[in-house]
Design a protein around this motif. Structure first.
Motif, PDB file in Angstrom:
ATOM      1  N   LEU A 156      12.592  45.213  89.309  1.00 20.60           N
ATOM      2  CA  LEU A 156      12.508  46.314  88.340  1.00 20.60           C
ATOM      3  C   LEU A 156      13.793  47.129  88.357  1.00 20.60           C
ATOM      4  CD1 LEU A 156      11.099  48.379  86.439  1.00 20.60           C
ATOM      5  CD2 LEU A 156      10.118  49.419  88.499  1.00 20.60           C
ATOM      6  N   TYR A 186       4.004  52.848  92.431  1.00 23.42           N
ATOM      7  CA  TYR A 186       4.325  51.900  91.363  1.00 23.42           C
ATOM      8  C   TYR A 186       3.088  51.537  90.553  1.00 23.42           C
ATOM      9  CZ  TYR A 186       2.296  48.170  94.273  1.00 23.42           C
ATOM     10  OH  TYR A 186       1.435  47.390  95.027  1.00 23.42           O
ATOM     11  N   GLU A 232       1.631  48.231  88.247  1.00 18.77           N
ATOM     12  CA  GLU A 232       1.793  46.794  88.022  1.00 18.77           C
ATOM     13  C   GLU A 232       1.054  46.389  86.756  1.00 18.77           C
ATOM     14  OE1 GLU A 232       1.605  42.760  90.812  1.00 18.77           O
ATOM     15  OE2 GLU A 232       0.438  44.531  91.330  1.00 18.77           O
ATOM     16  N   THR A 289      11.003  52.923  84.352  1.00 13.66           N
ATOM     17  CA  THR A 289      10.019  52.038  83.721  1.00 13.66           C
ATOM     18  C   THR A 289      10.757  50.912  83.019  1.00 13.66           C
ATOM     19  OG1 THR A 289       8.482  53.873  83.334  1.00 13.66           O
ATOM     20  CG2 THR A 289       8.130  51.870  82.051  1.00 13.66           C
ATOM     21  N   MET A 290      10.261  49.710  83.175  1.00 14.64           N
ATOM     22  CA  MET A 290      10.841  48.559  82.490  1.00 14.64           C
ATOM     23  C   MET A 290      10.839  48.805  80.982  1.00 14.64           C
ATOM     24  SD  MET A 290       9.789  44.582  83.237  1.00 14.64           S
ATOM     25  CE  MET A 290      10.135  44.745  84.994  1.00 14.64           C
ATOM     26  N   SER A 324      16.653  45.633  86.603  1.00 17.14           N
ATOM     27  CA  SER A 324      16.511  45.564  85.146  1.00 17.14           C
ATOM     28  C   SER A 324      16.858  46.876  84.453  1.00 17.14           C
ATOM     29  CB  SER A 324      15.078  45.163  84.774  1.00 17.14           C
ATOM     30  OG  SER A 324      14.179  46.263  84.939  1.00 17.14           O
ATOM     31  N   VAL A 369       6.105  47.410  86.689  1.00 10.82           N
ATOM     32  CA  VAL A 369       6.737  47.853  85.443  1.00 10.82           C
ATOM     33  C   VAL A 369       7.189  49.311  85.485  1.00 10.82           C
ATOM     34  CG1 VAL A 369       5.451  46.158  84.098  1.00 10.82           C
ATOM     35  CG2 VAL A 369       4.525  48.467  84.381  1.00 10.82           C
ATOM     36  N   SER A 370       6.736  50.073  86.476  1.00  7.79           N
ATOM     37  CA  SER A 370       7.149  51.472  86.582  1.00  7.79           C
ATOM     38  C   SER A 370       7.057  51.903  88.034  1.00  7.79           C
ATOM     39  CB  SER A 370       6.272  52.366  85.704  1.00  7.79           C
ATOM     40  OG  SER A 370       6.777  53.684  85.664  1.00  7.79           O
ATOM     41  N   SER A 371       7.919  52.846  88.416  1.00  5.48           N
ATOM     42  CA  SER A 371       7.934  53.245  89.823  1.00  5.48           C
ATOM     43  C   SER A 371       8.626  54.592  90.008  1.00  5.48           C
ATOM     44  CB  SER A 371       8.647  52.173  90.659  1.00  5.48           C
ATOM     45  OG  SER A 371       8.661  52.523  92.025  1.00  5.48           O
TER      46      SER A 371
END
Length: 272
Positions: free
Chosen positions: A158, A187, A189, A215-216, A161, A195-197
């Motif tokens: 993540l 996080y 999932e 966040t992705m 990215s 996808v977010s943390s």
């Protein structure tokens, strides 16, 4: 007079930097975690020749430098010589302390960020999550790290990215920080991906830095980062820890303000 600090200076150093503890969380955390004799940490201090009081500190952690002073009469040239000797490429700290280096060093880049602190008296309703939101957030800490190493790899993916993260933490760096209790990771999932943390760093008994809020791209505008932040802030304020963070994204800053963060100054990072 500037000299390297040793274990004998621990109390003097802590008394000095804890006067503005949020600004000095990295200095405090690195010295407590690694001491003065570790190959990854070095600390120099300037003492007033009349009073003998400490008035400026430079810390090296690996290839990064952090400087702090609460006055304006420290020896700029002498500290610049130390900076050059270390061959480090990053120097950062409180804006008023870092700006004198701009005229004395060959600075390649300069980055300014809001330095924000969480208001512990904020209405707890601002941090309240629904049961569905609570169930979305997972946590990795030192107690469950070994069973979540695969998740840690997804978190590193993540970070890689996120185009704003110029130097994302590696798997080994995250693993070490979590295992030492210096960090915990919140996080969300989805679709087999993290996808977010949001995570803590330089965590101490009374405070922590908040880092790596992200966040992705494909999963943004769903409130995921806000959920992670609310859970993190709720948990750590329950432990009576003060929280601070850096921010240079206006949209993110507005979200942090709604949760309860307030700007207390500006953090400057110089690329050398």
């Amino acid at each position: 007079m500037i000299r390297k600090l040793s274990n004998d200076d621990f109390e003097t150093l802590m008394n000095f930097v804890r006067k503005e503890k949020e600004w000095n969380i990295f200095i405090i955390g690195d010295v407590i975690s690694y001491g003065f004799d570790s190959p990854v940490v070095e600390v120099w201090g300037e003492f007033d020749v009349v009073s003998g009081n400490l008035k400026a500190v430079l810390l090296r952690y690996r290839r990064d430098l952090i400087f702090y002073s609460d006055c304006d009469d420290w020896d700029v040239d002498a500290f610049c010589n130390i900076v050059l000797t270390t061959k480090c490429k990053v120097l950062s700290g409180k804006k008023v302390a870092i700006y004198p280096f701009l005229k004395a060093l060959n600075v390649m880049q300069k980055r300014e960020q809001l330095f924000m602190r969480f208001d512990g008296s904020v209405d707890k309703e601002k941090l309240k999550l629904s049961q569905e939101e609570l169930e979305k957030v997972k946590i990795i800490n030192k107690d469950n790290l070994e069973e979540n190493l695969e998740k840690l790899e997804l978190i590193v993916y993540l970070y890689q990215s996120i185009e704003e993260f110029l130097n994302p933490s590696t798997f080994e760096q995250l693993k070490q920080d979590v295992s030492l209790g210096r960090s915990r990771i919140y996080y969300i999932e989805e679709d087999g991906l993290v996808v977010s943390s949001a995570r803590t760093a330089a965590e101490l008994p009374d405070m922590a830095m908040v880092l790596s809020v992200c966040t992705m791209h494909e999963y943004r505008s769903r409130g995921y980062a806000t959920i992670c932040m609310k859970k993190l802030c709720s948990d750590l304020t329950e432990e009576n820890k003060s929280l601070c963070l850096f921010c240079d994204n206006p949209k993110a800053a507005n979200i942090y303000r709604k949760i309860g963060f307030q700007q207390i100054g500006t953090w400057v990072t110089l690329g050398l």
